[in-house]
Write a protein that holds these residues in place. Structure first.
Motif, PDB file in Angstrom:
ATOM      1  N   LEU A  45       0.828  -1.326  -0.060  1.00 40.84           N
ATOM      2  CA  LEU A  45      -0.078  -0.010  -0.046  1.00 40.84           C
ATOM      3  C   LEU A  45       0.639   1.146  -0.069  1.00 40.84           C
ATOM      4  N   GLY A  46       2.001   1.320   0.733  1.00 42.84           N
ATOM      5  CA  GLY A  46       2.828   2.452   0.843  1.00 42.84           C
ATOM      6  C   GLY A  46       3.562   2.754  -0.499  1.00 42.84           C
ATOM      7  N   PHE A  47       3.915   1.439  -0.999  1.00 44.44           N
ATOM      8  CA  PHE A  47       4.710   1.515  -2.238  1.00 44.44           C
ATOM      9  C   PHE A  47       3.817   2.156  -3.236  1.00 44.44           C
ATOM     10  N   ALA A  52      -8.777   4.322  -6.209  1.00 43.81           N
ATOM     11  CA  ALA A  52      -8.463   2.806  -5.565  1.00 43.81           C
ATOM     12  C   ALA A  52      -7.657   2.900  -4.443  1.00 43.81           C
ATOM     13  N   VAL A  53      -6.556   3.841  -4.579  1.00 44.05           N
ATOM     14  CA  VAL A  53      -5.366   3.769  -3.277  1.00 44.05           C
ATOM     15  C   VAL A  53      -6.340   4.217  -1.928  1.00 44.05           C
ATOM     16  N   VAL A  54      -7.033   5.195  -2.327  1.00 43.80           N
ATOM     17  CA  VAL A  54      -7.965   5.889  -1.323  1.00 43.80           C
ATOM     18  C   VAL A  54      -8.676   4.708  -0.416  1.00 43.80           C
ATOM     19  N   VAL A  55      -9.446   3.980  -1.346  1.00 44.06           N
ATOM     20  CA  VAL A  55     -10.601   3.166  -1.014  1.00 44.06           C
ATOM     21  C   VAL A  55      -9.639   1.910  -0.262  1.00 44.06           C
ATOM     22  N   ILE A  56      -8.835   1.361  -0.881  1.00 41.09           N
ATOM     23  CA  ILE A  56      -8.103   0.072  -0.155  1.00 41.09           C
ATOM     24  C   ILE A  56      -7.193   0.601   1.230  1.00 41.09           C
ATOM     25  N   GLY A  57      -6.864   1.691   1.173  1.00 41.73           N
ATOM     26  CA  GLY A  57      -5.955   2.277   2.188  1.00 41.73           C
ATOM     27  C   GLY A  57      -6.643   2.679   3.358  1.00 41.73           C
ATOM     28  N   ILE A  58      -7.778   3.153   3.374  1.00 41.72           N
ATOM     29  CA  ILE A  58      -8.663   3.755   4.358  1.00 41.72           C
ATOM     30  C   ILE A  58      -8.729   2.994   5.687  1.00 41.72           C
ATOM     31  N   GLN A  59      -8.762   1.539   5.415  1.00 43.35           N
ATOM     32  CA  GLN A  59      -8.978   0.626   6.595  1.00 43.35           C
ATOM     33  C   GLN A  59      -7.671   0.605   7.484  1.00 43.35           C
ATOM     34  N   MET A  60      -6.566   1.096   6.747  1.00 43.59           N
ATOM     35  CA  MET A  60      -5.138   0.805   7.445  1.00 43.59           C
ATOM     36  C   MET A  60      -4.739   2.300   7.918  1.00 43.59           C
ATOM     37  N   VAL A  61      -5.096   3.254   7.158  1.00 43.80           N
ATOM     38  CA  VAL A  61      -4.323   4.736   7.180  1.00 43.80           C
ATOM     39  C   VAL A  61      -5.534   5.385   7.692  1.00 43.80           C
ATOM     40  N   GLY A  62      -6.763   5.148   7.334  1.00 47.10           N
ATOM     41  CA  GLY A  62      -7.983   6.319   7.617  1.00 47.10           C
ATOM     42  C   GLY A  62      -8.161   7.108   6.997  1.00 47.10           C
ATOM     43  N   VAL A  63      -9.353   7.743   6.558  1.00 50.97           N
ATOM     44  CA  VAL A  63     -10.025   8.642   5.735  1.00 50.97           C
ATOM     45  C   VAL A  63      -9.248  10.085   5.938  1.00 50.97           C
ATOM     46  N   VAL A  64      -8.615  10.285   7.186  1.00 47.36           N
ATOM     47  CA  VAL A  64      -8.183  11.780   7.516  1.00 47.36           C
ATOM     48  C   VAL A  64      -6.823  11.800   7.016  1.00 47.36           C
ATOM     49  N   LEU A  65      -5.911  10.595   6.993  1.00 53.74           N
ATOM     50  CA  LEU A  65      -4.765  10.573   6.761  1.00 53.74           C
ATOM     51  C   LEU A  65      -4.078  10.057   5.662  1.00 53.74           C
ATOM     52  N   ALA A 119      -4.286  10.737   2.548  1.00 58.43           N
ATOM     53  CA  ALA A 119      -4.059  11.642   1.493  1.00 58.43           C
ATOM     54  C   ALA A 119      -2.440  12.092   1.675  1.00 58.43           C
ATOM     55  N   ALA A 120      -2.046  12.058   2.999  1.00 54.38           N
ATOM     56  CA  ALA A 120      -0.420  12.204   3.429  1.00 54.38           C
ATOM     57  C   ALA A 120       0.043  11.103   2.786  1.00 54.38           C
ATOM     58  N   LEU A 121      -0.177  10.191   2.678  1.00 55.33           N
ATOM     59  CA  LEU A 121       0.531   8.821   2.091  1.00 55.33           C
ATOM     60  C   LEU A 121       0.781   8.903   0.574  1.00 55.33           C
ATOM     61  N   LEU A 122      -0.244   9.846   0.162  1.00 57.72           N
ATOM     62  CA  LEU A 122      -0.088   9.930  -1.146  1.00 57.72           C
ATOM     63  C   LEU A 122       0.747  11.130  -1.649  1.00 57.72           C
ATOM     64  N   ILE A 123       1.031  12.058  -0.724  1.00 55.75           N
ATOM     65  CA  ILE A 123       1.556  13.356  -0.969  1.00 55.75           C
ATOM     66  C   ILE A 123       3.166  13.383  -0.485  1.00 55.75           C
ATOM     67  N   THR A 124       3.254  12.939   0.771  1.00 53.98           N
ATOM     68  CA  THR A 124       4.498  13.257   1.461  1.00 53.98           C
ATOM     69  C   THR A 124       5.542  12.439   0.971  1.00 53.98           C
ATOM     70  N   ILE A 175       1.921   6.236  10.626  1.00 52.91           N
ATOM     71  CA  ILE A 175       2.490   6.164   9.178  1.00 52.91           C
ATOM     72  C   ILE A 175       2.848   7.454   8.575  1.00 52.91           C
ATOM     73  N   VAL A 176       2.151   8.444   8.971  1.00 50.69           N
ATOM     74  CA  VAL A 176       2.169   9.954   8.794  1.00 50.69           C
ATOM     75  C   VAL A 176       3.357  10.498   9.405  1.00 50.69           C
ATOM     76  N   LEU A 177       3.597  10.156  10.626  1.00 47.83           N
ATOM     77  CA  LEU A 177       4.812  10.670  11.452  1.00 47.83           C
ATOM     78  C   LEU A 177       6.004   9.997  10.880  1.00 47.83           C
ATOM     79  N   SER A 178       6.002   8.790  10.105  1.00 47.64           N
ATOM     80  CA  SER A 178       7.328   8.213   9.883  1.00 47.64           C
ATOM     81  C   SER A 178       7.369   8.785   8.206  1.00 47.64           C
ATOM     82  N   ALA A 179       6.570   9.166   7.650  1.00 46.93           N
ATOM     83  CA  ALA A 179       6.766   9.759   6.410  1.00 46.93           C
ATOM     84  C   ALA A 179       7.178  11.106   6.545  1.00 46.93           C
ATOM     85  N   SER A 180       6.722  11.888   7.684  1.00 47.95           N
ATOM     86  CA  SER A 180       7.308  13.196   7.941  1.00 47.95           C
ATOM     87  C   SER A 180       8.640  13.251   8.366  1.00 47.95           C
TER      88      SER A 180
END
Length: 289
Positions: free
Chosen positions: A23-25, A195-208, A210-215, A261-266
């Motif tokens: 998912l992260g990749f 598709a990334v948003v949909v499959i990733g919200i269970q693990m990362v959540g709807v709030v964050l 997008a940060a995995l797509l941007i950071t 996950i977002v803190l790690s990306a940050s």
């Protein structure tokens, strides 16, 4: 250490690690194209708009079956995207304002619906709130397999259309001259983001999510100017962030996955900002000195 080793030997955690890595990749690779198209905020709106879809499906069907919930998330994400385009096209409102309006309305609706579900005495809503911030520990093997398979398919699709995406983004007029259906490839990229948003919200959540797509793509930008290397580095940075977040949130009880996950990306972004070989601040400072 013994407890941590025993945790790592868990078959479910191993699946979670695989899912978070893929998912992260996938998020990093697809996010690179979104960043270059200057549509990063649209992915944020899509993510927040997924929550009401999850809630509506649960209210209508009283089921927490993941494919049903993710289908609802995909539908409302697409509706939000279309709403943004309609607002920009038929009004004087700029894109950033349209994104802000749409994001707020859909996420507010999602919170209202989630509150209604939680206050409904007959509803078995346990686990739905994990869609807000994500929770790797709550995932079962079937959920993670769905995430991993979906992420792998997205990576393959991106690799197949890499050249077309590249030309369509950097020189759409030249792409049209070559006979490439630019509108089609823009739609494909939009589908990949949804598709990334949909499959990733269970693990990362709807709030964050997008940060995995941007950071990760922004971090990769500090190391290279070549799109191929940028997408690869962004994928690696995203994978590292996903795995570290999944491990920590599983090892530490009740710790939400998304923020970790977002803190790690940050952390990766801050390191890239300082030490990046292309645009890092220390390198620029050395050149100016």
């Amino acid at each position: 250490m013994e407890q941590f080793s025993a945790l790592l030997s868990s078959a479910n955690l191993q699946w979670v690690l695989i899912g978070s890595l893929l998912l992260g990749f996938a998020s990093g690779v697809i996010g690179s194209f979104v960043l270059l198209k200057k549509q990063s905020l649209i992915s944020d709106a899509m993510a927040h708009a997924a929550l009401p879809g999850v809630c509506i499906v649960y209210i209508l069907f009283q089921t927490k079956t993941v494919p049903y919930l993710l289908t609802g998330a995909a539908i409302t994400s697409l509706i939000a995207t279309q709403s943004i385009q309609t607002i920009v096209k038929w009004s004087r409102i700029k894109t950033d304002a349209a994104i802000g309006i749409t994001l707020s309305v859909f996420f507010g609706l999602g919170i209202v619906l989630l509150t209604y579900i939680q206050q409904n005495a007959t509803g078995n809503q346990a686990g739905l709130d994990s869609f807000i911030f994500g929770q790797a520990a709550s995932l079962v093997k079937g959920d993670v397999q769905l995430i991993a398979a979906g992420a792998l398919c997205l990576i393959i699709l991106t690799a197949l259309f890499f050249k077309e995406f590249k030309i369509s983004i950097f020189d759409p007029q030249f792409a049209k001259g070559l006979g490439l259906p630019v509108t089609f490839f823009n739609a494909v990229l939009l589908f990949l983001v949804v598709a990334v948003v949909v499959i990733g919200i269970q693990m990362v959540g709807v709030v964050l999510i997008a940060a995995l797509l941007i950071t990760p793509p922004i971090s990769a930008r500090y190391w290279t100017d070549q799109l191929g290397w940028m997408t690869m580095l962004a994928g690696i940075f995203g994978a590292i962030s996903g795995v570290s977040g999944a491990v920590l949130s599983t090892a530490i009880q009740n710790l939400p996955t998304g923020p970790i996950i977002v803190l790690s990306a940050s952390v990766i972004f801050l390191f890239s900002l300082l030490f990046g070989t292309k645009k890092g601040l220390l390198l620029k400072g050395g050149r100016n000195a």
